[in-house]
Design a protein around this motif. Sequence first.
Motif, mmCIF file in Angstrom:
data_model
loop_
_atom_site.group_PDB
_atom_site.id
_atom_site.type_symbol
_atom_site.label_atom_id
_atom_site.label_comp_id
_atom_site.label_asym_id
_atom_site.label_seq_id
_atom_site.Cartn_x
_atom_site.Cartn_y
_atom_site.Cartn_z
ATOM 1 N N GLY A 216 5.047 -11.986 9.116
ATOM 2 C CA GLY A 216 4.105 -11.264 9.725
ATOM 3 C C GLY A 216 4.473 -9.790 9.106
ATOM 4 N N VAL A 217 5.108 -8.698 9.857
ATOM 5 C CA VAL A 217 5.348 -7.472 9.363
ATOM 6 C C VAL A 217 6.808 -7.557 9.144
ATOM 7 N N LEU A 218 7.454 -7.197 7.932
ATOM 8 C CA LEU A 218 8.854 -6.931 7.360
ATOM 9 C C LEU A 218 9.102 -5.363 7.491
ATOM 10 N N GLY A 219 10.216 -5.104 7.707
ATOM 11 C CA GLY A 219 10.753 -3.842 7.481
ATOM 12 C C GLY A 219 11.792 -4.171 6.621
ATOM 13 N N VAL A 220 11.835 -3.098 5.261
ATOM 14 C CA VAL A 220 12.789 -3.091 4.327
ATOM 15 C C VAL A 220 13.392 -2.165 3.920
ATOM 16 N N VAL A 221 14.815 -1.975 4.079
ATOM 17 C CA VAL A 221 15.411 -0.597 3.670
ATOM 18 C C VAL A 221 16.161 -1.101 2.332
ATOM 19 N N LEU A 222 15.743 -0.376 1.455
ATOM 20 C CA LEU A 222 15.907 -0.639 0.156
ATOM 21 C C LEU A 222 17.495 -0.350 -0.409
ATOM 22 N N PRO A 223 17.976 -1.346 -1.519
ATOM 23 C CA PRO A 223 19.159 -0.998 -2.080
ATOM 24 C C PRO A 223 19.015 0.203 -2.979
ATOM 25 N N ASP A 224 20.300 0.685 -3.186
ATOM 26 C CA ASP A 224 20.452 1.938 -4.298
ATOM 27 C C ASP A 224 20.498 1.454 -5.638
ATOM 28 N N LYS A 225 21.029 0.342 -5.941
ATOM 29 C CA LYS A 225 20.878 -0.256 -7.229
ATOM 30 C C LYS A 225 19.791 -0.778 -7.649
ATOM 31 N N ALA B 274 2.871 -8.567 5.400
ATOM 32 C CA ALA B 274 2.745 -6.878 5.184
ATOM 33 C C ALA B 274 4.116 -6.389 5.443
ATOM 34 N N VAL B 275 4.269 -5.097 4.744
ATOM 35 C CA VAL B 275 5.676 -4.644 4.634
ATOM 36 C C VAL B 275 5.692 -3.260 4.854
ATOM 37 N N VAL B 276 6.779 -2.853 5.509
ATOM 38 C CA VAL B 276 7.095 -1.272 5.727
ATOM 39 C C VAL B 276 8.534 -1.158 4.805
ATOM 40 N N MET B 277 8.357 -0.382 3.733
ATOM 41 C CA MET B 277 9.766 -0.200 2.945
ATOM 42 C C MET B 277 10.120 1.091 2.987
ATOM 43 N N VAL B 278 11.372 1.216 3.196
ATOM 44 C CA VAL B 278 12.264 2.657 3.333
ATOM 45 C C VAL B 278 12.881 2.734 1.884
ATOM 46 N N PRO B 279 12.410 3.675 1.112
ATOM 47 C CA PRO B 279 13.272 3.917 -0.350
ATOM 48 C C PRO B 279 14.568 4.137 0.228
ATOM 49 N N ILE C 181 4.991 2.791 2.448
ATOM 50 C CA ILE C 181 6.515 3.078 1.802
ATOM 51 C C ILE C 181 6.459 4.686 2.738
ATOM 52 N N ILE C 182 7.711 4.540 3.287
ATOM 53 C CA ILE C 182 7.913 5.764 4.167
ATOM 54 C C ILE C 182 9.526 6.103 3.690
ATOM 55 N N SER C 183 9.562 7.555 3.337
ATOM 56 C CA SER C 183 10.894 7.939 3.085
ATOM 57 C C SER C 183 11.571 8.702 4.173
ATOM 58 N N GLY C 184 12.901 8.665 4.175
ATOM 59 C CA GLY C 184 13.502 9.524 5.298
ATOM 60 C C GLY C 184 15.044 9.160 5.287
ATOM 61 N N GLY C 185 15.932 9.711 6.310
ATOM 62 C CA GLY C 185 17.297 9.327 6.400
ATOM 63 C C GLY C 185 17.418 7.915 6.643
ATOM 64 N N ARG C 186 18.193 7.140 5.930
ATOM 65 C CA ARG C 186 18.358 5.636 6.256
ATOM 66 C C ARG C 186 18.657 5.205 7.656
ATOM 67 N N ASP C 187 19.572 6.006 8.288
ATOM 68 C CA ASP C 187 19.969 5.824 9.819
ATOM 69 C C ASP C 187 18.837 5.912 10.799
ATOM 70 N N GLN C 188 18.074 7.017 10.530
ATOM 71 C CA GLN C 188 17.066 7.262 11.111
ATOM 72 C C GLN C 188 16.034 6.471 11.163
ATOM 73 N N MET C 189 15.679 5.925 9.997
ATOM 74 C CA MET C 189 14.608 4.870 9.839
ATOM 75 C C MET C 189 14.755 3.375 10.115
ATOM 76 N N ILE D 164 14.119 -7.767 9.192
ATOM 77 C CA ILE D 164 14.509 -6.702 8.742
ATOM 78 C C ILE D 164 15.455 -7.136 7.348
ATOM 79 N N TRP D 165 15.164 -6.672 6.337
ATOM 80 C CA TRP D 165 15.919 -6.847 5.062
ATOM 81 C C TRP D 165 16.672 -5.496 4.940
#
Length: 793
Positions: free
Chosen positions: A646-655, A674-679, A706-714, A727-728
Amino acid sequence: VILESSYTVYLVLGFLHVNCYSLLYQAWLDRHSRSLGLFIDGKFVCPADRQRRPLTDSKGVDVCSTVCAVEDDISQCASSALNGFKAWSVLSCYQRAKVLLRLVSVLGQHGQCVSELCELCGASCSSSTLIRQLQYYSSWAQLRDTLITNWTPLGVVAVVVSDDCSLYSLMLKVLPALAMGNSVIIVPGLNTAPPALLLAQLFIGAGLPAGALNVLTGSDMSLCAKVAQNPNISHVTYSGNKQDGVMLCKATAGMGVPLSVSPCIGATCPFIIFESADIDSAVDEVIETAFKKKREVHWVLCVQESIVDSVVTRLKLRMAGMKCVALRSDGDRVLVDAAIQEAQQQGATLIQPCSVPPSGAQYPPTVLCGAAPSSPFVVCPAPGPLLPLMTFRTHTEGVTIGNHTPHGQAASIWTEDLTLALETARSLSVGSVWVNSHSVSDPCMPVSGHKDSGTCTDGGQEGLYQFLRLRSSPPPLPRSSPVSMDYSNFGTAACPAIIPDDSDPASAPKPYPQFVGGKACKSVSGCSLAVQSPGGSGVLAYCPDGGKKDVRNAVEAAIKVQPGWMKKSPSARAQSLYSLAKGLEAKRRDIAASINVQTGLSMDEAEKEVELGIARLSDWAAYCDKVQGGPMPQSGSALSFPEALGVLGVVLPDKNPLLSMVTLLGAAIATGNAVVMVPCQKYPLPALAFIQVLQSSDLPAGLVNIISGGRDQMTVALANHSVIKAIWYWGSAEGCQYLQHTCTSPLKTLRLFCQKDEEGKDEGKDWTQSHPSFMEEMWRNAVQWKSVWIPTA
C-alpha cells in the motif's frame, strides 16, 4: 445372524480402538500426575516450588496443570536452546530432513493420541494436518541450501501463542523454524501447552538434538517479554489474538529483538454470496462455519439484494431444530445479550431456531438481519453464535462492504461466475480468499495478514524467510535494554530557529522544496531547516521543515494513486522505472554536485554513486515482471501471488544518500506501492535534488513524495498515520523503540535499522552490492501474499 454378529463385533472393536487412544492420552497425563512440567534440554523439568496454572475442559472438569516458569527457568532454557542450535544447525540438510521425516512415522503411531489430547484441551488439530505439515517442511529442510542460497538460520527462535490459539497455528511457526536450522523455544498458550509438551517429547524421541526444541509455560504474556529479553534469543514470532500481540509488541520495544505478529484469532471476515451462486450450497456452508465449527474468526454474511429473500428462507429452514451453542463463560452471555439488545434497537430482526434460555452460558444460533457495516455488533462482534447479515446491490458495493473491516485475514465468496470470483478475490484486501468454499488451508500456500491482521507471511516458501537472514547482513538491531522514554514527548523538540544575516543575496544559501502530490512545494508550516556544510563551518542550503500536515497531504495523494499503480501491468511499471533511470542520467552532473557539496566526497566518487543509482533503478525496472507466484497445492486449484503493501513510509539512512534512496524507492514502486520518503537529516540535498528527476518522469503524481524535516518529528508523523502500512527506518535506538511501541493500532510492518548519528553510519549495509539476494530481500519486504482457493469436483 452372522451379519448381525459381525456388525456387533465391528462396533465393539471400533469402540475399543477409540477408547484405546483415549486411554493413551489419559495414561500420558496420569504418568505426569496431571501436573505437567517444562520441557528443557530434551527432558521434562518439574520444579516443586513453582506456581501452577490449571486447565479445564469444556465441561469444567480439571484436565491438568502447567508450571509457571521463572527467570532461572528462562535462563536455563535459553542456554539449552543455544547449544541445541549449534548441534542442529551443523547437520546437513539431508540429516535435518531425515529427522523431520522420521517424525511422520512417529505421528502415524501416536497421531490419534495427539489429536485426542488437542480435542480435550480445546486446541483442535488432526493428526493428518500435522503429518502434512511435517511432510512439507521436511522437504524444505532437504532443499534449503539448493533453492534458498546465501541465507542462514537466525539462531534461537521463540514461538509464542495466545491461550485461544490452535496447535495448527503454533506448528505453522515451529516447523519452518526447525526446517531452516533454527532451535525453537515454544511459549504456548494454556490450551496448547499439553499437546506442545507431548510433541516435544515425540520430537526428541525421533532424533531431534536435545535443546533444539524446548517448551516454557507460564501464567500470562509477561513470560514472553522475559524470554525475549534473554540475549540468546534471535527472533520472536507470535500467533493468536490481537490484544496479546499488542501487549507483546509494547513489552519488547527497545530490546533489539525482531518480532513478527500474526493475529489469527478474532478477526472479522466477510462471507459474500452473489446472485450467481449456488444458494443451497452457500447457505449450508455458512451455517457450518458460523455455528457448528470452532469460531476462531467472526463471520459477517453479505448477500446480494436480489437473492436476500431466498437466502433468508433457506437459513430459516436449515436452522430449524438446531440447539443452543455453549459459550465460554457467563461473562460471554452478558456480552451476547447486550449485542442482541443493541441490534434490535437499531432495527435488526432475528432468526433463531429455538427460544433463548433465561440464563446460563448458552445461546441459540442467531442471524441478525438488517445489519449495517458501521453497527457496533458488526465492527466489534460479541463472542457468541451471532451472524450479522448485510445486503449489497452491485459487485463493487459488495467488495466495499467486504473491505470495511479493519482486519484482512480471509474471505469466502460464492458465485458460479469464475471471472467475477477472480475479480472479487483480487479486489478484497485479505490474505486468503476461498471461492465456493471456506477455511481451506495447506502449508504450501503463503498467506500474509493484510491491513491489521499481521506483519509477516506464514506458509509456503515465503513463510520461511522470517526464520532466515542473508549471510552477508548483520542483525539490524543491536541487543539492548529498553530506554526509559516518554513516548508522548518523542519528536516534539523544536528545531533551531533560522536567524537571517546580512550577507550578499547572491551568495545566500539556496532554498530547496519538498515533493508532495507531484508538485514541488514548501512545508505547510512555512518553516525551514539549515543544512550545514560537511565541516559545520557554514550553511549550504535551506530545506523545508515538514510535519504531520505534510505527511497527511502526502498520504492522501498516495492513497489516491496507489491502487491504480498497483493494477498496472508489470511491464508498464518497468517502463516508468526505466524512464526514471534515464531522467537521473540526464541530471547526473547536478545530482553528483549535490552529493559532493553535501557529503564532502570527491566529484569522481559522487559520480560513481550516481552511476550506481542509475544501474539500480534499471535493475528494479528489469525485476518488475520476473517474479512469479507460489506453488500449487496437492489437491484442488489455487493461486498465490504477491501484492503491494500500500503506502510505505521510509526514513532514509545517512550512508550513500542517493544510492540508498533510489534502491529503496525502486523496491517500493516496482512492487506497486506508493511511498512517502524522509531524507536523512544529515545529508538531505541529494534526495531534494532528485525531485527534479521526479518532476520530469512519467510516474503518477502522488506516487512518490519526499518530505524533509527533523527525523524524530517525521517518524512520529509516519507512525501515527493509520493508512501507512509499513515503515522502513534508519535512525536512533530511541526511534526504533518508539516505532515498536507505537505502531500497534493498526499494526504496521516495521523494518528497523539502528545507526550511529554522530558517526554518520548506518547498520553497515553495503548499498553498492548488486548480489541477487540483496535485491530479493528488498523485494520480499515490499510485498504481501494472497492465496485464492478454487475447489474442483
